[in-house]
Design an enzyme around this catalytic site. Structure first.
Site, short mmCIF file in Angstrom:
data_model
loop_
_atom_site.label_atom_id
_atom_site.label_comp_id
_atom_site.label_asym_id
_atom_site.label_seq_id
_atom_site.Cartn_x
_atom_site.Cartn_y
_atom_site.Cartn_z
N THR A 121 -44.53 -32.68 -40.38
CA THR A 121 -43.21 -32.72 -39.89
C THR A 121 -42.96 -33.59 -38.51
O THR A 121 -43.54 -33.70 -37.44
CB THR A 121 -42.92 -31.41 -39.05
OG1 THR A 121 -42.80 -30.57 -40.32
CG2 THR A 121 -41.31 -31.53 -38.98
N LEU A 156 -42.81 -26.24 -47.57
CA LEU A 156 -43.32 -24.94 -48.40
C LEU A 156 -43.45 -23.97 -47.10
O LEU A 156 -43.06 -24.20 -45.92
CB LEU A 156 -44.76 -25.17 -48.71
CG LEU A 156 -45.72 -25.74 -47.58
CD1 LEU A 156 -46.27 -24.59 -46.80
CD2 LEU A 156 -47.07 -26.51 -48.27
N GLU A 158 -45.21 -20.64 -45.38
CA GLU A 158 -46.61 -19.97 -45.50
C GLU A 158 -46.37 -18.55 -46.01
O GLU A 158 -45.53 -18.01 -45.93
CB GLU A 158 -47.09 -19.79 -44.12
CG GLU A 158 -47.69 -20.97 -43.48
CD GLU A 158 -48.18 -20.76 -42.09
OE1 GLU A 158 -48.65 -19.84 -41.57
OE2 GLU A 158 -48.05 -21.92 -41.37
N ASN A 214 -35.06 -26.52 -40.96
CA ASN A 214 -35.66 -25.70 -39.93
C ASN A 214 -34.71 -25.13 -38.92
O ASN A 214 -34.64 -24.07 -38.59
CB ASN A 214 -37.16 -26.27 -39.46
CG ASN A 214 -38.07 -26.05 -40.42
OD1 ASN A 214 -37.90 -25.56 -41.48
ND2 ASN A 214 -39.21 -26.30 -39.99
N PHE A 255 -32.16 -15.27 -45.35
CA PHE A 255 -32.22 -15.73 -43.84
C PHE A 255 -31.17 -15.13 -43.13
O PHE A 255 -30.69 -15.65 -42.26
CB PHE A 255 -32.48 -17.21 -43.72
CG PHE A 255 -33.67 -17.51 -43.51
CD1 PHE A 255 -34.53 -17.55 -44.84
CD2 PHE A 255 -34.34 -17.76 -42.41
CE1 PHE A 255 -35.86 -18.04 -44.47
CE2 PHE A 255 -35.75 -18.08 -42.22
CZ PHE A 255 -36.38 -18.27 -43.38
N GLY A 259 -34.09 -9.15 -36.54
CA GLY A 259 -35.44 -8.67 -36.06
C GLY A 259 -35.76 -9.14 -34.77
O GLY A 259 -34.91 -9.19 -33.69
N GLY A 263 -41.09 -16.69 -35.16
CA GLY A 263 -42.12 -17.44 -34.64
C GLY A 263 -42.81 -18.36 -35.43
O GLY A 263 -42.10 -19.06 -36.54
N CYS A 266 -43.72 -23.43 -37.20
CA CYS A 266 -42.59 -24.46 -37.58
C CYS A 266 -41.38 -24.27 -36.66
O CYS A 266 -41.04 -25.26 -36.08
CB CYS A 266 -42.35 -24.58 -38.95
SG CYS A 266 -43.56 -25.09 -39.93
N LYS A 327 -45.29 -13.38 -39.66
CA LYS A 327 -44.60 -13.00 -40.89
C LYS A 327 -45.64 -12.59 -41.86
O LYS A 327 -46.75 -12.73 -41.71
CB LYS A 327 -43.62 -13.93 -41.54
CG LYS A 327 -44.35 -15.01 -42.25
CD LYS A 327 -43.33 -16.04 -42.76
CE LYS A 327 -43.99 -17.05 -43.58
NZ LYS A 327 -43.08 -18.13 -44.32
#
Ligand SMILES: NC(=O)c1ccc[n+]([C@@H]2O[C@H](COP(=O)([O-])OP(=O)(O)OC[C@H]3O[C@@H](n4cnc5c(N)ncnc54)[C@H](O)[C@@H]3O)[C@@H](O)[C@H]2O)c1
Length: 442
Positions: A121, A156, A158, A214, A255, A259, A263, A266, A327
């Site tokens: 990125t 992608l 993680e 993002n 999304f 919470g 973190g 990215c 996560k």
């Protein structure tokens, strides 16, 4: 096709393994000899579901290998993916030293046509810098070997990286070189057999697309987190609000979870880098600055709740912490909320016993021998002797706990849940106090 992947981390290893799975001949390069040793011995240096099988299968088939030998990697692939890290610089901008070092290595050693693909990125304009770095190295040795630079950002996630790579929502290719576009189309054809997913665009738009994606996702999270704080104050329930707005097709349900802050490797760094890019272009991104501020504040919400109940001085208090990874399904703790929670608890004098299914080794690496922190080998073992339970990561194994056991193990039967895992009335029924995000404490 012959492919080299420079950087064998979360993105590089998945890219290399998945391209090998489709029959390509892939060589993965890393400057970290330890990583390459683990891979050569049949191990996987990261936790990523399903990746071990893909790697093993393709190594066995002779389509995937690993090296620290730069010259070998440059010679190998017509396509050279750059998938090295782009961590934040001190001022928040993306640090391009690894990308440019990789580009220089390619320029210094290449002897035939290469397609150099930025998969890391990188800020808008980086492809031009990569092109210039390669040109500079070629000029130094009077070479006129042809090459193209392509932007192919990676989307992608993680924890689901192999699936995401194998079945992408879209493949963005930013390029202006016809030969390079042809090669990229051929390389990605097996990943989109029943649906054209490749979007070709200009290089700068491709670079910006990754940050825009993002930034949009981070915005949704911070928006919900802010509303959650308001819901708590107004006697509302953010989970009901979520259902109420998510059913609107223009908003959608993905999304939209409140919470204890986002973190990972990215969102935080990409949001910062985009703010910085915009600042440099004299075009402030007001919304995104607020997204970042809201997230910083959100990471402190759990400890604020703890302090409200136990007081500011937590000396002598001991907490159980479930979840260290940023996560579920990953061992990645970069910018994880757990780190902020732990640091604040330690500063106030508390001690913690943590449990995470896969990230405890990473936590040991980060926290070393910090006497405030110990580890348990099961969620229940972490509870023993603790004043309260704090939940930071929504691992599946935390979803249906034995509340009676939790109550019996804790000195004060209270759960601080940063991920809204439970139905408050059920927890209350079990005789526990329950504080979550954006819902009324019970
Ligand atoms: N992790 C993700 O979920 C994700 C998703 C999409 C995009 N990205 C982006 O992809 C890039 C890589 O991220 P990551 O999470 O895989 O990073 P990572 O830190 O896991 O891996 C980077 C690897 O590059 C190696 N490296 C550094 N310089 C090198 C060089 N000159 N030659 C060879 N190897 C070198 C490092 O040793 C390391 O193993 C970043 O720009 C990131 O923003 C990451």
């Amino acid at each position: 096709m012959k492919v080299s992947v420079v950087g064998t981390g979360y993105v590089g290893l998945v890219t290399g393994a998945c391209l090998a799975e489709m029959g390509n001949d892939v060589l993965c390069l890393d400057v970290d000899p330890n990583k390459i040793r683990i891979l050569e011995e049949g191990g996987i240096p990261i936790h990523e579901p399903g990746l071990d099988k893909v790697v093993e299968r393709n190594v066995k088939a002779g389509r995937l290998s690993f090296t620290t030998d730069i010259a070998r990697a440059v010679a190998h692939g017509t396509i050279q993916f750059i998938a090295v890290g782009t961590p934040p610089d001190e001022d928040g901008s993306a640090d391009l030293q690894y990308v440019l070092a990789a580009a220089r290595n390619i320029g210094r050693l290449m002897t035939d046509y290469k397609v150099i693909v930025d998969k890391s990125t990188v800020p808008v304009g980086t492809a031009d810098k990569v092109r210039a770095a390669v040109a500079d190295e070629l000029a130094k040795r009077g070479s006129d070997v042809k090459y193209a630079v392509v932007s192919n950002p990676e989307f992608l996630k993680e924890g689901a990286a192999v699936d995401d790579f194998m079945r992408p929502d879209r493949i963005v290719v930013g390029a202006d070189d016809e030969q390079a576009i042809l090669l990229m189309r051929a390389l990605y054809a097996p990943f989109q057999r029943n649906h054209e997913r490749l979007i070709v665009m200009d290089v700068r738009s491709a670079e910006l697309t990754k940050y825009a994606a993002n930034a949009m996702l981070a915005t949704r999270i911070s928006f919900m987190n802010e509303l959650a704080l308001l819901a708590e104050k107004m006697g509302a329930d953010i989970e009901q609000v979520r259902l109420g707005i998510g059913s609107d097709q223009r908003i959608g349900t993905h999304f939209l979870y409140a919470g204890c802050g986002y973190g990972g490797s990215c969102f935080p760094k990409d949001v910062k880098a985009l703010i910085k890019t915009a600042h440099g272009a004299d075009q402030e991104l007001l919304v995104l600055k607020a997204v970042e501020d809201a997230n910083e504040r959100q990471k402190t919400v759990l400890v604020s709740k703890v302090v409200k109940r136990f007081g500011a001085d937590l000396k002598g208090k001991h907490f159980a912490l479930w979840g260290l990874a940023f996560k579920p399904n990953t061992d990645d703790m970069r910018e994880a909320t757990s780190r902020v929670v732990l640091a604040e608890l330690f500063e106030r004098g508390a001690t913690v016993t943590a449990y995470d299914p896969v990230a405890m080794e990473e936590a040991r690496r980060i926290f070393g021998n910090d006497a405030h922190l110990s580890y348990a080998d099961s969620p229940n073992a972490a509870l023993q002797g603790a004043d309260a339970l704090i939940i930071v990561t929504e691992w599946k194994e935390f979803r249906s706990p034995d509340f009676d056991k939790i109550k019996a193990s804790l000195k004060t039967p209270v759960i601080f849940d940063g991920r809204n895992l439970y139905e408050p009335s059920l927890v209350k029924q079990a005789g526990l106090s329950y504080e979550s995000i954006g819902r009324q404490a019970v």
